[in-house]
Design an enzyme around this catalytic site. Structure first.
Site, PDB file in Angstrom:
ATOM      1  N   ASP A  30      29.265  56.086  41.754  1.00 57.40           N
ATOM      2  CA  ASP A  30      28.977  55.746  40.345  1.00 57.40           C
ATOM      3  C   ASP A  30      30.197  55.253  39.557  1.00 57.40           C
ATOM      4  O   ASP A  30      30.081  54.333  38.755  1.00 57.40           O
ATOM      5  CB  ASP A  30      28.267  56.888  39.615  1.00 57.40           C
ATOM      6  CG  ASP A  30      29.056  58.191  39.606  1.00 57.40           C
ATOM      7  OD1 ASP A  30      29.970  58.335  40.443  1.00 57.40           O
ATOM      8  OD2 ASP A  30      28.756  59.062  38.766  1.00 57.40           O
ATOM      9  N   GLU A  52      34.798  54.986  53.813  1.00 55.23           N
ATOM     10  CA  GLU A  52      35.976  54.454  53.140  1.00 55.23           C
ATOM     11  C   GLU A  52      37.168  54.325  54.069  1.00 55.23           C
ATOM     12  O   GLU A  52      38.016  53.443  53.889  1.00 55.23           O
ATOM     13  CB  GLU A  52      36.334  55.336  51.938  1.00 55.23           C
ATOM     14  CG  GLU A  52      35.318  55.294  50.810  1.00 55.23           C
ATOM     15  CD  GLU A  52      34.122  56.207  51.008  1.00 55.23           C
ATOM     16  OE1 GLU A  52      34.014  56.846  52.082  1.00 55.23           O
ATOM     17  OE2 GLU A  52      33.295  56.297  50.089  1.00 55.23           O
ATOM     18  N   HIS A 115      31.787  65.586  38.707  1.00 54.95           N
ATOM     19  CA  HIS A 115      31.698  65.470  40.171  1.00 54.95           C
ATOM     20  C   HIS A 115      32.805  64.526  40.703  1.00 54.95           C
ATOM     21  O   HIS A 115      33.226  63.615  40.001  1.00 54.95           O
ATOM     22  CB  HIS A 115      30.316  64.948  40.586  1.00 54.95           C
ATOM     23  CG  HIS A 115      30.000  63.574  40.072  1.00 54.95           C
ATOM     24  ND1 HIS A 115      29.635  63.337  38.765  1.00 54.95           N
ATOM     25  CD2 HIS A 115      30.000  62.376  40.683  1.00 54.95           C
ATOM     26  CE1 HIS A 115      29.412  62.035  38.612  1.00 54.95           C
ATOM     27  NE2 HIS A 115      29.635  61.427  39.744  1.00 54.95           N
ATOM     28  N   HIS A 116      33.201  64.748  41.905  1.00 54.35           N
ATOM     29  CA  HIS A 116      34.244  63.988  42.624  1.00 54.35           C
ATOM     30  C   HIS A 116      35.661  64.213  42.094  1.00 54.35           C
ATOM     31  O   HIS A 116      36.616  63.696  42.671  1.00 54.35           O
ATOM     32  CB  HIS A 116      34.015  62.464  42.596  1.00 54.35           C
ATOM     33  CG  HIS A 116      32.719  62.008  43.149  1.00 54.35           C
ATOM     34  ND1 HIS A 116      31.928  62.789  43.949  1.00 54.35           N
ATOM     35  CD2 HIS A 116      32.059  60.820  43.021  1.00 54.35           C
ATOM     36  CE1 HIS A 116      30.840  62.110  44.280  1.00 54.35           C
ATOM     37  NE2 HIS A 116      30.891  60.923  43.723  1.00 54.35           N
ATOM     38  N   GLY A 415      49.561  55.004  64.594  1.00 52.44           N
ATOM     39  CA  GLY A 415      48.744  55.476  65.723  1.00 52.44           C
ATOM     40  C   GLY A 415      47.577  56.372  65.357  1.00 52.44           C
ATOM     41  O   GLY A 415      47.322  57.375  66.031  1.00 52.44           O
ATOM     42  N   ASP A 442      37.093  55.619  74.495  1.00 48.98           N
ATOM     43  CA  ASP A 442      35.889  56.364  74.094  1.00 48.98           C
ATOM     44  C   ASP A 442      36.197  57.389  73.001  1.00 48.98           C
ATOM     45  O   ASP A 442      35.424  57.547  72.050  1.00 48.98           O
ATOM     46  CB  ASP A 442      35.230  57.032  75.313  1.00 48.98           C
ATOM     47  CG  ASP A 442      36.195  57.784  76.235  1.00 48.98           C
ATOM     48  OD1 ASP A 442      37.418  57.755  75.996  1.00 48.98           O
ATOM     49  OD2 ASP A 442      35.719  58.388  77.218  1.00 48.98           O
ATOM     50  N   ASN A 469      36.682  56.681  79.851  1.00 51.85           N
ATOM     51  CA  ASN A 469      37.356  57.438  80.905  1.00 51.85           C
ATOM     52  C   ASN A 469      37.117  58.931  80.715  1.00 51.85           C
ATOM     53  O   ASN A 469      37.945  59.755  81.063  1.00 51.85           O
ATOM     54  CB  ASN A 469      38.852  57.095  80.968  1.00 51.85           C
ATOM     55  CG  ASN A 469      39.492  57.163  79.587  1.00 51.85           C
ATOM     56  OD1 ASN A 469      38.915  57.740  78.659  1.00 51.85           O
ATOM     57  ND2 ASN A 469      40.668  56.589  79.453  1.00 51.85           N
ATOM     58  N   GLY A 471      37.006  60.912  78.029  1.00 53.84           N
ATOM     59  CA  GLY A 471      37.815  61.747  77.128  1.00 53.84           C
ATOM     60  C   GLY A 471      39.154  61.157  76.762  1.00 53.84           C
ATOM     61  O   GLY A 471      39.391  59.957  76.893  1.00 53.84           O
ATOM     62  N   GLU A 475      45.996  61.996  75.961  1.00 53.73           N
ATOM     63  CA  GLU A 475      46.377  63.396  75.740  1.00 53.73           C
ATOM     64  C   GLU A 475      46.406  64.164  77.069  1.00 53.73           C
ATOM     65  O   GLU A 475      47.212  65.068  77.253  1.00 53.73           O
ATOM     66  CB  GLU A 475      45.387  64.078  74.786  1.00 53.73           C
ATOM     67  CG  GLU A 475      45.229  63.412  73.426  1.00 53.73           C
ATOM     68  CD  GLU A 475      46.370  63.696  72.463  1.00 53.73           C
ATOM     69  OE1 GLU A 475      47.146  64.634  72.715  1.00 53.73           O
ATOM     70  OE2 GLU A 475      46.482  62.968  71.469  1.00 53.73           O
TER      71      GLU A 475
HETATM   72  C1  TPP Z   1      43.271  60.337  63.592  1.00 52.23           C
HETATM   73  C2  TPP Z   1      43.939  60.864  64.829  1.00 52.23           C
HETATM   74  N1  TPP Z   1      43.600  62.063  65.316  1.00 52.23           N
HETATM   75  C3  TPP Z   1      44.174  62.519  66.443  1.00 52.23           C
HETATM   76  C4  TPP Z   1      45.116  61.782  67.105  1.00 52.23           C
HETATM   77  C5  TPP Z   1      45.726  62.306  68.400  1.00 52.23           C
HETATM   78  N2  TPP Z   1      45.261  61.452  69.500  1.00 52.23           N
HETATM   79  C6  TPP Z   1      46.010  60.434  69.950  1.00 52.23           C
HETATM   80  S1  TPP Z   1      45.254  59.606  71.171  1.00 52.23           S
HETATM   81  C7  TPP Z   1      43.930  60.630  71.148  1.00 52.23           C
HETATM   82  C8  TPP Z   1      42.798  60.459  72.117  1.00 52.23           C
HETATM   83  C9  TPP Z   1      42.340  59.055  72.298  1.00 52.23           C
HETATM   84  O1  TPP Z   1      41.326  59.042  73.237  1.00 52.23           O
HETATM   85  P1  TPP Z   1      40.777  57.689  73.811  1.00 52.23           P
HETATM   86  O2  TPP Z   1      40.506  56.777  72.681  1.00 52.23           O
HETATM   87  O3  TPP Z   1      39.633  57.982  74.712  1.00 52.23           O
HETATM   88  O4  TPP Z   1      42.043  57.118  74.566  1.00 52.23           O
HETATM   89  P2  TPP Z   1      42.307  56.947  76.147  1.00 52.23           P
HETATM   90  O5  TPP Z   1      41.387  57.854  76.874  1.00 52.23           O
HETATM   91  O6  TPP Z   1      42.013  55.501  76.404  1.00 52.23           O
HETATM   92  O7  TPP Z   1      43.746  57.268  76.349  1.00 52.23           O
HETATM   93  C10 TPP Z   1      44.078  61.602  70.176  1.00 52.23           C
HETATM   94  C11 TPP Z   1      43.071  62.634  69.887  1.00 52.23           C
HETATM   95  C12 TPP Z   1      45.457  60.546  66.540  1.00 52.23           C
HETATM   96  N3  TPP Z   1      46.372  59.765  67.092  1.00 52.23           N
HETATM   97  N4  TPP Z   1      44.842  60.099  65.435  1.00 52.23           N
HETATM   98 MG    MG Z   2      39.341  57.901  76.682  1.00 46.92          MG
END
Ligand code: TPP
Ligand code: MG
Length: 555
Positions: A30, A52, A115-116, A415, A442, A469, A471, A475
């Site tokens: 609003d 956003e 609000h907000h 990043g 993913d 892959n 997950g 990491e």
């Molecule tokens: C907003 C945010 N949250 C957490 C992280 C920490 N982090 C860096 S890479 C990653 C996982 C990325 O996974 P994916 O996109 O599947 O990458 P891949 O498997 O190709 O390495 C996370 C959680 C981050 N960089 N940014």
């Molecule tokens: Mg992945």
């Protein structure tokens, strides 16, 4: 009748248009509806996003292509959802205008629990002040024009985001019409400092047998590519880029030797840079991703580092020496070298994924990351915009040689995962005639995937490769524990849910060929889900993982 006065919102929109903003990303609420009503009547096109954060990422992607981007949200809930996107733009020097529709001015004095709001109405402005080059809350038709001009100038001058809050009553207040926008210019360099910096640099470069140049991100942001190309042409010096400066010039350039990232570089690139007897670093930021976790062994006594307004030679600094003046000054005085003496092995002949190497698919073979990016180096067309997400995607695509005219985008310093989905929307909006190719993991995709639907909604046709892959592989290479697992989605089905496009699932090299054939004739967004091994990643990422494990005391 042509009134001498317009509204404050009109003033802002005319200014945005003058500096290159043709599209405004946003989500309504609003407090911002009055402003949005004026956007709809203006020459700036409104692009609605699902949230956003993606509006901010889209404005960032747009700005990396167009030189400026903007988004608008409602107070509190909207702008604070976007703040992470603006922080990324601040870190990576991307000029984004963040606009907030705020409650009417009177409320800032009486502070009802609207609000907000957070009770304290100043909190959003104070938060934005920390991550912008300038910020303002507009308060009247008399002062708004100067405030808008001040803040937009700071955005362009510093190549960093700015924040403009417009209370709902100020939107329609009358103000003067704008004249032509006066673009900010850098003051001239201090002539004595410039002269001395150039003389000292020449003394080092003229004596060097094996110099090398690093072409950095500031050359892109401050549009100094022509000046940089002029210096390379004149001297014949070889150059490298780091991740942030990737595609500062065409990677097909005969003097481009590849990506330098300290210990994570290819052997030739690392040895060539580290054995150079003079390193001329122009406009780069020495971040951890850029430097392979601070493993670039650049000898201070041989290194010259020039950034936007400072030059460092050995251990002393010159202030108020502007990068453009410095590059032009050096170019005028440096002599051309015989290329044969400079030990140049072109990136085209050496880098990890390159189109000069033949690629022959083995149809039954399960896809690996290496083979997939080898294939991609043949697939990406000239003039494409290639966007790579933090993770396996970034570390692989960074080592892929980009074709002529290609622009590479990655949020390689800040990043924040999920960035590239919004940035792809922004880049596709900014350059409707260029092919946009996204590589996204993913895990990252799960953060911001909704705005895939916005790309479909506005008829964009990027090609998206989702690297499934199972997950968070980036990491897992630091420490492989269950918190790096994610819910497996059937990602390629999402295009159907979101409104259309071609969704394909690929496990083998043969299926990849079929998918690329189908993509070639598709007149829609193409989404290809690529399945690879859980720990399959480039060597550079494995090294990065070990180093992050050590730094964070996990190993
Ligand atoms: C907003 C945010 N949250 C957490 C992280 C920490 N982090 C860096 S890479 C990653 C996982 C990325 O996974 P994916 O996109 O599947 O990458 P891949 O498997 O190709 O390495 C996370 C959680 C981050 N960089 N940014
Ligand atoms: Mg992945």
């Amino acid at each position: 009748m042509n009134s001498p006065e317009i509204t404050v919102a009109e003033y802002l929109l005319i200014r945005l248009k003058q500096i290159g903003v043709d599209h405004l990303f946003g989500v309504p609420g609003d407090f911002v509806l009055g402003f949005f009503n004026q956007v709809l009547n203006s020459e700036v096109k409104y692009v609605g996003t699902c949230n956003e954060l993606n509006a901010a990422y889209a404005a960032d992607g747009y700005a990396r292509i167009r030189g400026i981007g903007a988004f608008a949200t409602t107070f509190g809930v909207g702008e604070l959802s976007a703040i992470n996107g603006v922080a990324g733009a601040y870190a990576e020097r991307v000029p984004v205008v963040a606009i907030t529709g705020a409650p009417a001015t009177i409320n800032f004095r009486t502070r009802p629990l609207l609000h907000h709001t957070l009770g304290d109405y100043q909190i959003p402005l104070r938060m934005y002040e920390k991550i912008t080059a300038a910020s303002t809350q507009l308060s009247s038709g008399a002062t708004a024009p100067d405030e808008i001009d001040r803040v937009l100038s700071a955005c362009l001058y510093g190549q960093q985001p700015v924040y403009i809050s417009i209370p709902s009553d100020v939107v329609t207040m009358k103000c003067k019409r704008p004249g032509a926008f006066v673009f900010p210019v850098y003051p001239p360099s201090d002539p004595d400092a410039l002269d001395e910096a150039i003389r000292e640099t020449l003394a080092m470069l003229d004596n060097a047998q094996k110099p090398v140049v690093i072409g950095g991100v500031e050359l892109i942001r401050f549009r100094l590519q022509n000046e940089f190309a002029g210096l390379l042409d004149k001297t014949g010096f070889p150059y490298v880029t780091m991740m942030l400066g990737k595609t500062v010039l065409s990677e097909q350039h005969p003097q481009f030797i590849g990506l330098f990232e300290g210990d994570r570089s290819r052997d030739y690139v690392r040895e060539r840079v580290e054995s150079a007897d003079c390193i001329l670093q122009l406009g780069e930021l020495m971040t951890d991703f850029n430097t392979g976790g601070f493993t670039t062994r650049l000898d201070d006594s041989k290194t010259i580092s020039a950034n936007i307004r400072t030059v460092r030679i050995k251990h002393h600094f010159f202030e108020n020496v502007y990068l453009r003046d410095y590059i032009l000054g050096l170019t005028a005085k440096l002599a051309r070298r015989d290329a044969a003496t400079l030990e140049i092995q072109r990136a085209v002949d050496g880098c990890v994924h390159r189109h000069t190497e033949p690629y022959r698919p083995d149809p039954q073979q399960a896809l690996t990351i290496k083979r997939f990016f080898d294939r991609m180096s043949h697939f990406v067309e000239n003039d494409s915009i290639v966007i790579a997400e933090t993770g396996v995607s970034l570390f692989s695509a960074a080592e892929m040689l980009m074709p002529e005219g290609a622009t590479f985008i990655g949020q390689t310093f800040y990043g924040s995962i999920g960035y590239t989905v919004g940035a792809t929307l922004g880049a596709a909006t900014a350059a409707p005639n260029r092919r946009v190719v996204l590589f996204v993991g993913d895990g990252a995709f799960q953060v911001t995937c909704q705005d895939l639907s916005t790309m479909i909604r506005y008829g964009h046709k990027p090609i998206i490769f989702l690297l499934n892959n199972d997950g968070y592989t980036i990491e897992r290479v630091i420490v492989d524990r269950p918190y790096n697992d994610i819910q497996p989605w059937r990602y390629h089905k999402l295009v159907e849910v979101f409104g259309g496009g071609l969704g394909l699932d690929v496990h083998t090299e043969g299926e990849l060929e079929d998918a690329l054939d189908k993509a070639a004739t598709a007149d829609s967004l193409v989404f290809i889900e690529i399945h690879t091994g859980r720990l399959d990643c480039p060597e550079a990422l494995r090294i990065a993982g070990r180093s992050m494990a050590k730094i964070n005391q996990l190993a």
